[in-house]
Each structure stands twice: as structure tokens, then as C-alpha cells.
Design a protein around this motif. Sequence first.
Motif, PDB file in Angstrom:
ATOM      1  N   ALA A 100       2.658  -0.354  -0.598  1.00  0.00           N
ATOM      2  CA  ALA A 100       3.492   0.546  -1.402  1.00  0.00           C
ATOM      3  C   ALA A 100       3.989  -0.176  -2.639  1.00  0.00           C
ATOM      4  N   ALA A 101       4.118   0.587  -3.726  1.00  0.00           N
ATOM      5  CA  ALA A 101       4.603   0.026  -4.992  1.00  0.00           C
ATOM      6  C   ALA A 101       4.989   1.175  -5.908  1.00  0.00           C
ATOM      7  N   PRO A 102       5.803   0.896  -6.922  1.00  0.00           N
ATOM      8  CA  PRO A 102       6.085   1.935  -7.918  1.00  0.00           C
ATOM      9  C   PRO A 102       4.812   2.307  -8.685  1.00  0.00           C
ATOM     10  N   VAL A 103       4.863   3.432  -9.370  1.00  0.00           N
ATOM     11  CA  VAL A 103       3.767   3.796 -10.274  1.00  0.00           C
ATOM     12  C   VAL A 103       3.589   2.667 -11.286  1.00  0.00           C
ATOM     13  N   GLY A 104       2.360   2.177 -11.437  1.00  0.00           N
ATOM     14  CA  GLY A 104       2.109   1.061 -12.333  1.00  0.00           C
ATOM     15  C   GLY A 104       2.262  -0.292 -11.673  1.00  0.00           C
ATOM     16  N   GLY A 105       2.533  -0.285 -10.363  1.00  0.00           N
ATOM     17  CA  GLY A 105       2.727  -1.543  -9.641  1.00  0.00           C
ATOM     18  C   GLY A 105       1.445  -2.205  -9.183  1.00  0.00           C
ATOM     19  N   GLY A 106       0.307  -1.557  -9.397  1.00  0.00           N
ATOM     20  CA  GLY A 106      -0.978  -2.171  -9.074  1.00  0.00           C
ATOM     21  C   GLY A 106      -1.445  -1.978  -7.638  1.00  0.00           C
ATOM     22  N   LYS A 107      -1.016  -0.886  -6.998  1.00  0.00           N
ATOM     23  CA  LYS A 107      -1.391  -0.646  -5.595  1.00  0.00           C
ATOM     24  C   LYS A 107      -2.896  -0.579  -5.400  1.00  0.00           C
ATOM     25  N   THR A 108      -3.555   0.213  -6.233  1.00  0.00           N
ATOM     26  CA  THR A 108      -4.990   0.447  -6.043  1.00  0.00           C
ATOM     27  C   THR A 108      -5.790  -0.844  -6.162  1.00  0.00           C
ATOM     28  N   SER A 109      -5.490  -1.633  -7.184  1.00  0.00           N
ATOM     29  CA  SER A 109      -6.200  -2.903  -7.364  1.00  0.00           C
ATOM     30  C   SER A 109      -5.916  -3.858  -6.224  1.00  0.00           C
ATOM     31  N   LEU A 110      -4.671  -3.887  -5.762  1.00  0.00           N
ATOM     32  CA  LEU A 110      -4.296  -4.793  -4.675  1.00  0.00           C
ATOM     33  C   LEU A 110      -4.976  -4.396  -3.372  1.00  0.00           C
ATOM     34  N   VAL A 111      -4.998  -3.101  -3.076  1.00  0.00           N
ATOM     35  CA  VAL A 111      -5.671  -2.613  -1.869  1.00  0.00           C
ATOM     36  C   VAL A 111      -7.146  -3.021  -1.876  1.00  0.00           C
ATOM     37  N   LYS A 112      -7.801  -2.827  -2.998  1.00  0.00           N
ATOM     38  CA  LYS A 112      -9.217  -3.184  -3.117  1.00  0.00           C
ATOM     39  C   LYS A 112      -9.426  -4.685  -2.932  1.00  0.00           C
ATOM     40  N   ALA A 113      -8.570  -5.487  -3.558  1.00  0.00           N
ATOM     41  CA  ALA A 113      -8.713  -6.945  -3.483  1.00  0.00           C
ATOM     42  C   ALA A 113      -8.480  -7.452  -2.068  1.00  0.00           C
ATOM     43  N   ILE A 114      -7.486  -6.913  -1.381  1.00  0.00           N
ATOM     44  CA  ILE A 114      -7.212  -7.326   0.004  1.00  0.00           C
ATOM     45  C   ILE A 114      -8.398  -6.991   0.895  1.00  0.00           C
ATOM     46  N   ALA A 115      -8.918  -5.776   0.747  1.00  0.00           N
ATOM     47  CA  ALA A 115     -10.059  -5.359   1.576  1.00  0.00           C
ATOM     48  C   ALA A 115     -11.268  -6.247   1.347  1.00  0.00           C
ATOM     49  N   GLU A 116     -11.501  -6.606   0.086  1.00  0.00           N
ATOM     50  CA  GLU A 116     -12.648  -7.464  -0.233  1.00  0.00           C
ATOM     51  C   GLU A 116     -12.461  -8.860   0.357  1.00  0.00           C
ATOM     52  N   GLN A 117     -11.247  -9.385   0.329  1.00  0.00           N
ATOM     53  CA  GLN A 117     -11.005 -10.738   0.833  1.00  0.00           C
ATOM     54  C   GLN A 117     -11.061 -10.788   2.356  1.00  0.00           C
ATOM     55  N   ILE A 118     -10.554  -9.740   3.005  1.00  0.00           N
ATOM     56  CA  ILE A 118     -10.632  -9.705   4.468  1.00  0.00           C
ATOM     57  C   ILE A 118     -12.070  -9.526   4.933  1.00  0.00           C
ATOM     58  N   GLY A 119     -12.797  -8.669   4.237  1.00  0.00           N
ATOM     59  CA  GLY A 119     -14.199  -8.428   4.603  1.00  0.00           C
ATOM     60  C   GLY A 119     -14.353  -7.283   5.581  1.00  0.00           C
ATOM     61  N   ASP A 120     -13.804  -7.410   6.765  1.00  0.00           N
ATOM     62  CA  ASP A 120     -13.941  -6.390   7.804  1.00  0.00           C
ATOM     63  C   ASP A 120     -12.829  -5.358   7.634  1.00  0.00           C
ATOM     64  N   ALA A 121     -12.869  -4.631   6.500  1.00  0.00           N
ATOM     65  CA  ALA A 121     -11.775  -3.719   6.170  1.00  0.00           C
ATOM     66  C   ALA A 121     -12.283  -2.482   5.450  1.00  0.00           C
ATOM     67  N   ALA A 122     -11.680  -1.352   5.766  1.00  0.00           N
ATOM     68  CA  ALA A 122     -11.897  -0.106   5.044  1.00  0.00           C
ATOM     69  C   ALA A 122     -10.630   0.198   4.244  1.00  0.00           C
ATOM     70  N   THR A 123     -10.722   1.132   3.303  1.00  0.00           N
ATOM     71  CA  THR A 123      -9.555   1.499   2.502  1.00  0.00           C
ATOM     72  C   THR A 123      -9.325   3.005   2.562  1.00  0.00           C
ATOM     73  N   LEU A 124      -8.069   3.372   2.423  1.00  0.00           N
ATOM     74  CA  LEU A 124      -7.683   4.783   2.390  1.00  0.00           C
ATOM     75  C   LEU A 124      -6.588   4.937   1.351  1.00  0.00           C
ATOM     76  N   HIS A 125      -6.612   6.067   0.604  1.00  0.00           N
ATOM     77  CA  HIS A 125      -5.692   6.244  -0.514  1.00  0.00           C
ATOM     78  C   HIS A 125      -4.918   7.556  -0.403  1.00  0.00           C
ATOM     79  N   TYR A 126      -3.601   7.432  -0.480  1.00  0.00           N
ATOM     80  CA  TYR A 126      -2.711   8.593  -0.438  1.00  0.00           C
ATOM     81  C   TYR A 126      -3.080   9.615  -1.512  1.00  0.00           C
ATOM     82  N   ASP A 127      -3.474   9.145  -2.694  1.00  0.00           N
ATOM     83  CA  ASP A 127      -3.756  10.049  -3.804  1.00  0.00           C
ATOM     84  C   ASP A 127      -4.861  11.053  -3.476  1.00  0.00           C
ATOM     85  N   ASP A 128      -5.714  10.742  -2.514  1.00  0.00           N
ATOM     86  CA  ASP A 128      -6.783  11.672  -2.137  1.00  0.00           C
ATOM     87  C   ASP A 128      -6.263  12.823  -1.277  1.00  0.00           C
ATOM     88  N   TYR A 129      -4.998  12.760  -0.894  1.00  0.00           N
ATOM     89  CA  TYR A 129      -4.405  13.783  -0.028  1.00  0.00           C
ATOM     90  C   TYR A 129      -3.199  14.482  -0.647  1.00  0.00           C
TER      91      TYR A 129
END
Length: 211
Positions: free
Chosen positions: A15-44
Motif C-alpha cells: 500500500a502507498a499513496p497515489v504516486g508512491g510507486g506501488k505498481t513498480s514496487l510490486v513488479k520488482a518484488i515479484a521479479e526478485q522473489i521469482g516464485d510469485a504472481a501479482t494482483l492489482h486492486y486497480d483491475d477491480y
Amino acid sequence: YFLKGINMSYIVAVAAPVGGGKTSLVKAIAEQIGDAATLHYDDYEKVTQAPVENLVKWMDDGADFNEFNIPGLSEDLKRLKNGQPVYNSMTGEEIVPRKYLIFEMPFGKEHRETAVYIDLLVWVDIPLDIALARKVKEFLNHFMQESNPEAMRDQLKWLDGYLDNYLQVVRRVLQIQKEKVGANADIVIDGRGNLESMSRFVTDTILERMQ
């Protein structure tokens, strides 16, 4: 179907304020963990489609995040947590469950219907003026790629309206978000850092706590 070897996924919300970089951070964490999927509130979400007056009333009535209806989100979290795939209603893309699900969720644990599935909450703490400046720069980068003068005027008019809404309503919403969502986070990171260091810190903490 269920994926072999997966009984249940760990769900990490960011979680972060608008402009806090949530989307980029979620993607980066998933890539570094490797065994990870992502889901985004904005799609709902449907909140941004409602009149601004609704948000003002919501704040005046006590700012209860549970009042927001997010169709399909809790059901999809439940399926993914239990090792079942879901389909993005916006794109039709299949989201295959992994050991970890990195979930972009601005309400954090304040939305009971979805909070029951969250194992760890990350809050990105960032001054609102910096977050706003980043968001405006993001918008302007898109606008400057536009060659049609009429379309550019329409986009600048939209930005002017966005900033009006920010001053009248959104800033107050973000302050409430910080007070409620940020206060209940398991991990708080400084959003002014670079993406690599932030994502590495969060990844290391996830792996340490949830092996």
C-alpha cells in the motif's frame, strides 16, 4: 485445477499513496522473489468512477474502508491463496498461483473482506508532495508524447481537473489512508529510496518471515 506442490500461497499486500510507486514496487518484488504472481486492486476498483461528492460524504461519515464494494476481489484472493488460478476481468489474462502473491492494495488491512487473506502488509511511507510531483511528472511524460495539439489540450484540461480534485478531496483521502492503513503495516519503508534497494529490503524480509 490445483498446482502441484502448492497448497496455499502467502499474500503480501503493498500500500502507498497515489504516486508512491506501488505498481513498480510490486513488479520488482515479484521479479526478485521469482516464485510469485501479482494482483492489482486497480483491475477491480470502481471508486474512481463515482462522483467526487461521494468521497466527501464517505470522509464526513467516518471514512470506513469497508463501505467500498470491490466485486470479485475477495473471491479471487481466496482462489489464489488456495492454489487455484483466476482470470483478470479487464484483460482476460490467467493469473497462475505461486508460492507468493504480491498484491497491490491501497486499503491495506482496513478492508475486512480482503484483509482476511493478507499475510503481510507493506506500507510505502512518502511525503505527499513528493508523491504528487511524481504522479504529475508521469502524466506529463505521457502528454508530451502526444503530437495532436487538440488532444494535448484535452489532456492538460484533464490534469487541471485532477489537481483541482487533489486539492479539494484526494489529499484528505491520502492523509486518512496514511493514518489508518500505514498504522497497521507489518513493514514500513521509506518511499524516497531507489526502487532496487526498497524491493530488495522487502523481498529479504518476506523470505525471512515466510519461508
